[in-house]
Scaffold this motif. Structure first.
Motif, PDB file in Angstrom:
ATOM      1  N   GLY A 344       0.789  -1.227   0.000  1.00 33.48           N
ATOM      2  CA  GLY A 344       0.000   0.000   0.000  1.00 33.48           C
ATOM      3  C   GLY A 344       0.819   1.274   0.000  1.00 33.48           C
ATOM      4  O   GLY A 344       0.353   2.306   0.485  1.00 33.48           O
ATOM      5  N   TYR A 345       2.046   1.221  -0.558  1.00 32.62           N
ATOM      6  CA  TYR A 345       2.840   2.450  -0.683  1.00 32.62           C
ATOM      7  C   TYR A 345       2.271   3.252  -1.859  1.00 32.62           C
ATOM      8  O   TYR A 345       2.249   2.767  -2.993  1.00 32.62           O
ATOM      9  CB  TYR A 345       4.315   2.117  -0.929  1.00 32.62           C
ATOM     10  N   VAL A 346       1.776   4.453  -1.580  1.00 26.88           N
ATOM     11  CA  VAL A 346       1.251   5.311  -2.648  1.00 26.88           C
ATOM     12  C   VAL A 346       2.373   6.231  -3.110  1.00 26.88           C
ATOM     13  O   VAL A 346       2.847   7.076  -2.355  1.00 26.88           O
ATOM     14  CB  VAL A 346       0.030   6.132  -2.173  1.00 26.88           C
ATOM     15  N   GLY A 347       2.824   6.014  -4.337  1.00 27.13           N
ATOM     16  CA  GLY A 347       3.961   6.766  -4.844  1.00 27.13           C
ATOM     17  C   GLY A 347       3.661   7.503  -6.125  1.00 27.13           C
ATOM     18  O   GLY A 347       2.509   7.649  -6.533  1.00 27.13           O
ATOM     19  N   SER A 348       4.725   7.929  -6.768  1.00 29.46           N
ATOM     20  CA  SER A 348       4.622   8.658  -8.028  1.00 29.46           C
ATOM     21  C   SER A 348       4.067   7.763  -9.138  1.00 29.46           C
ATOM     22  O   SER A 348       3.339   8.219 -10.009  1.00 29.46           O
ATOM     23  CB  SER A 348       6.021   9.159  -8.402  1.00 29.46           C
ATOM     24  N   SER A 349       4.394   6.473  -9.082  1.00 25.51           N
ATOM     25  CA  SER A 349       3.992   5.557 -10.158  1.00 25.51           C
ATOM     26  C   SER A 349       2.680   4.836  -9.906  1.00 25.51           C
ATOM     27  O   SER A 349       2.133   4.219 -10.808  1.00 25.51           O
ATOM     28  CB  SER A 349       5.091   4.513 -10.377  1.00 25.51           C
ATOM     29  N   GLY A 350       2.198   4.886  -8.681  1.00 26.15           N
ATOM     30  CA  GLY A 350       0.947   4.200  -8.370  1.00 26.15           C
ATOM     31  C   GLY A 350       0.950   3.646  -6.966  1.00 26.15           C
ATOM     32  O   GLY A 350       1.786   4.010  -6.138  1.00 26.15           O
ATOM     33  N   ASN A 351       0.008   2.740  -6.720  1.00 27.52           N
ATOM     34  CA  ASN A 351      -0.116   2.101  -5.412  1.00 27.52           C
ATOM     35  C   ASN A 351       0.662   0.780  -5.452  1.00 27.52           C
ATOM     36  O   ASN A 351       0.307  -0.131  -6.189  1.00 27.52           O
ATOM     37  CB  ASN A 351      -1.602   1.855  -5.110  1.00 27.52           C
ATOM     38  N   ASP A 363      -0.283  -2.499 -10.922  1.00 32.13           N
ATOM     39  CA  ASP A 363      -1.143  -3.121 -11.935  1.00 32.13           C
ATOM     40  C   ASP A 363      -1.476  -2.091 -13.019  1.00 32.13           C
ATOM     41  O   ASP A 363      -1.085  -0.927 -12.934  1.00 32.13           O
ATOM     42  CB  ASP A 363      -2.409  -3.738 -11.312  1.00 32.13           C
ATOM     43  N   LEU A 364      -2.225  -2.521 -14.038  1.00 36.08           N
ATOM     44  CA  LEU A 364      -2.503  -1.651 -15.190  1.00 36.08           C
ATOM     45  C   LEU A 364      -3.254  -0.379 -14.827  1.00 36.08           C
ATOM     46  O   LEU A 364      -3.146   0.629 -15.518  1.00 36.08           O
ATOM     47  CB  LEU A 364      -3.313  -2.420 -16.245  1.00 36.08           C
ATOM     48  N   SER A 365      -4.014  -0.419 -13.729  1.00 38.20           N
ATOM     49  CA  SER A 365      -4.789   0.764 -13.340  1.00 38.20           C
ATOM     50  C   SER A 365      -3.888   1.937 -12.942  1.00 38.20           C
ATOM     51  O   SER A 365      -4.321   3.088 -12.901  1.00 38.20           O
ATOM     52  CB  SER A 365      -5.748   0.427 -12.191  1.00 38.20           C
ATOM     53  N   SER A 366      -2.613   1.655 -12.655  1.00 44.64           N
ATOM     54  CA  SER A 366      -1.700   2.734 -12.259  1.00 44.64           C
ATOM     55  C   SER A 366      -1.169   3.515 -13.466  1.00 44.64           C
ATOM     56  O   SER A 366      -0.505   4.530 -13.306  1.00 44.64           O
ATOM     57  CB  SER A 366      -0.536   2.172 -11.439  1.00 44.64           C
ATOM     58  N   PHE A 367      -1.469   3.038 -14.658  1.00 44.07           N
ATOM     59  CA  PHE A 367      -1.127   3.759 -15.890  1.00 44.07           C
ATOM     60  C   PHE A 367      -2.292   4.659 -16.292  1.00 44.07           C
ATOM     61  O   PHE A 367      -3.443   4.238 -16.252  1.00 44.07           O
ATOM     62  CB  PHE A 367      -0.919   2.758 -17.043  1.00 44.07           C
TER      63      PHE A 367
END
Length: 381
Positions: A344-351, A363-367
């Motif tokens: 659950g690290y929320v970063g620049s690239s996603g969760n 996962d793909l939702s972070s794009f």
């Protein structure tokens, strides 16, 4: 008695001094980045990001009461040099962890060394080969090339595009991207009706694009590369009067691409992390505070636009720091285990949620699917 007491005091003072020196021993973060050469627009913001945040963390007292020390080398976008520098970081500089490896080629030249030395390594490069198969000591922060291909094909499918021309770079990232694109095309009902390549130092891709233009049935073109190459391709595309939809990979998710490609970039579509569009994210987007804060800090310090590549370095450093805190020190095996347990690290690239079988955790939702409109990135729907 006096003599004994004095000896005891001196002994205690020396012991305390040694203890303080140990407590103050810096945490050494090693990095090999492509700050110059064809991949410089990836490596330069990565280095600047590491320097900025290590400085910030040190101002706040460091990590576990110890200052962070960045030991970095520039491989000049040369994978062979990356191997030599990684060896130096491990053998001579005795770093605690490695965050870096701008390109896939550089990263893969470093992997055997870190695996042998049992040192945690968080790569900032794109190819899926870095983490598949899983390598015990190797992790990475950017989305994989396979994910980029899937996101692009998903978008094409929605738009009724099924016949595609692929133009990939002969760099490590481009070659892996080609392989992964070929591997997932059928899953999305896409046929690659043309398949061309260009070199990372090529100054003209017109011959390849002319071949693609003359191929019957092509509905869209997908370019897989990084650095300056894709911008040259985009300019050539416009010069040749090709009007088909043009897709790029996340290898160009940077304002530098817009500057290099200029007006020719209009209409280009690509998958990107949220870092490129902080002000365009919904107010309730969990990434908004993170990418907005990074955007502000980087621009204030360097008077430059941010890129997703700097964001990858931000995530690499923060995941490393978080793991060191949870490990309670720099014991390499404990830090490795803590990175693998990132949840659950929320970063620049996603969760990011990693596991023993997933050393990326995205996962793909972070794009986000972006389109260039009016010389700027917009969220595509």
């Amino acid at each position: 008695m006096k003599f004994k007491l004095k000896t005891l005091v001196i002994g205690a003072t020396l012991a305390f001094g040694a203890l303080s020196a140990y407590a103050a021993e810096p945490i050494k973060i090693g990095s090999v980045l492509s700050v110059t050469g064809p991949a410089a627009f990836l490596g330069d913001p990565e280095l600047k990001t590491l320097q900025l945040y290590i400085e910030e963390l040190n101002k706040k007292g460091g990590v576990l009461g110890r200052q962070l020390q960045l030991v970095h080398y520039d491989d000049g976008s040369d994978a062979n040099k990356a191997n030599g520098f990684a060896k130096r970081l491990i053998d001579d500089d005795k770093v605690d962890i490695l965050v870096g490896g701008t390109t896939t080629g550089a990263t893969m030249s470093m992997v055997p060394l870190v695996e042998k030395a049992h040192i945690p390594f968080i790569s900032l490069a794109g190819a899926v080969v870095i983490i598949e198969p899983v390598k015990k000591w190797v992790f990475k922060t950017p989305h994989t090339d396979r994910m980029a291909a899937e996101k692009v094909f998903d978008d094409m499918k929605k738009r009724g595009i099924s016949k595609v021309a692929l133009l990939s770079e002969t760099s490590g990232f481009g070659q892996s991207g080609k392989k992964e694109t070929e591997g997932v095309a059928a899953k999305y009902g896409v046929a690659l009706v043309a398949n061309e390549t260009y070199g990372p130092k090529d100054t003209d891709a017109s011959p390849q694009l002319t071949k693609i233009k003359n191929t019957a049935g092509v509905q869209a073109v997908f370019v897989f590369g990084l650095g300056q190459g894709p911008a040259i391709v985009t300019k050539n595309y416009k010069q040749l009067g090709i009007t088909l939809p043009l897709y790029q990979s996340h290898g160009v998710a940077s304002s530098d691409f817009l500057k290099l490609a200029g007006p020719a970039a209009e209409g280009v579509r690509l998958p990107s992390p949220a870092q490129l569009i902080p002000e365009k994210l919904a107010a309730n987007d969990p990434q908004k505070p993170v990418v907005t804060a990074y955007d502000k800090a980087y621009k204030e310090r360097y008077k430059q636009d941010v890129s997703t590549f700097g964001g990858y370095a931000y995530d690499g450093l923060m995941i490393a720091v978080d793991a060191i805190k949870r490990a309670g020190g720099t014991d390499k095996a404990k830090v490795r285990d803590a990175i693998e347990a990132t949840k659950g690290y929320v970063g620049s690239s996603g969760n990011v949620t990693m596991s023993a079988t997933d050393h990326l955790g995205l996962d793909l939702s972070s794009f986000r699917m972006l389109e260039v409109k009016g010389g700027d990135w917009t969220i595509s729907h």
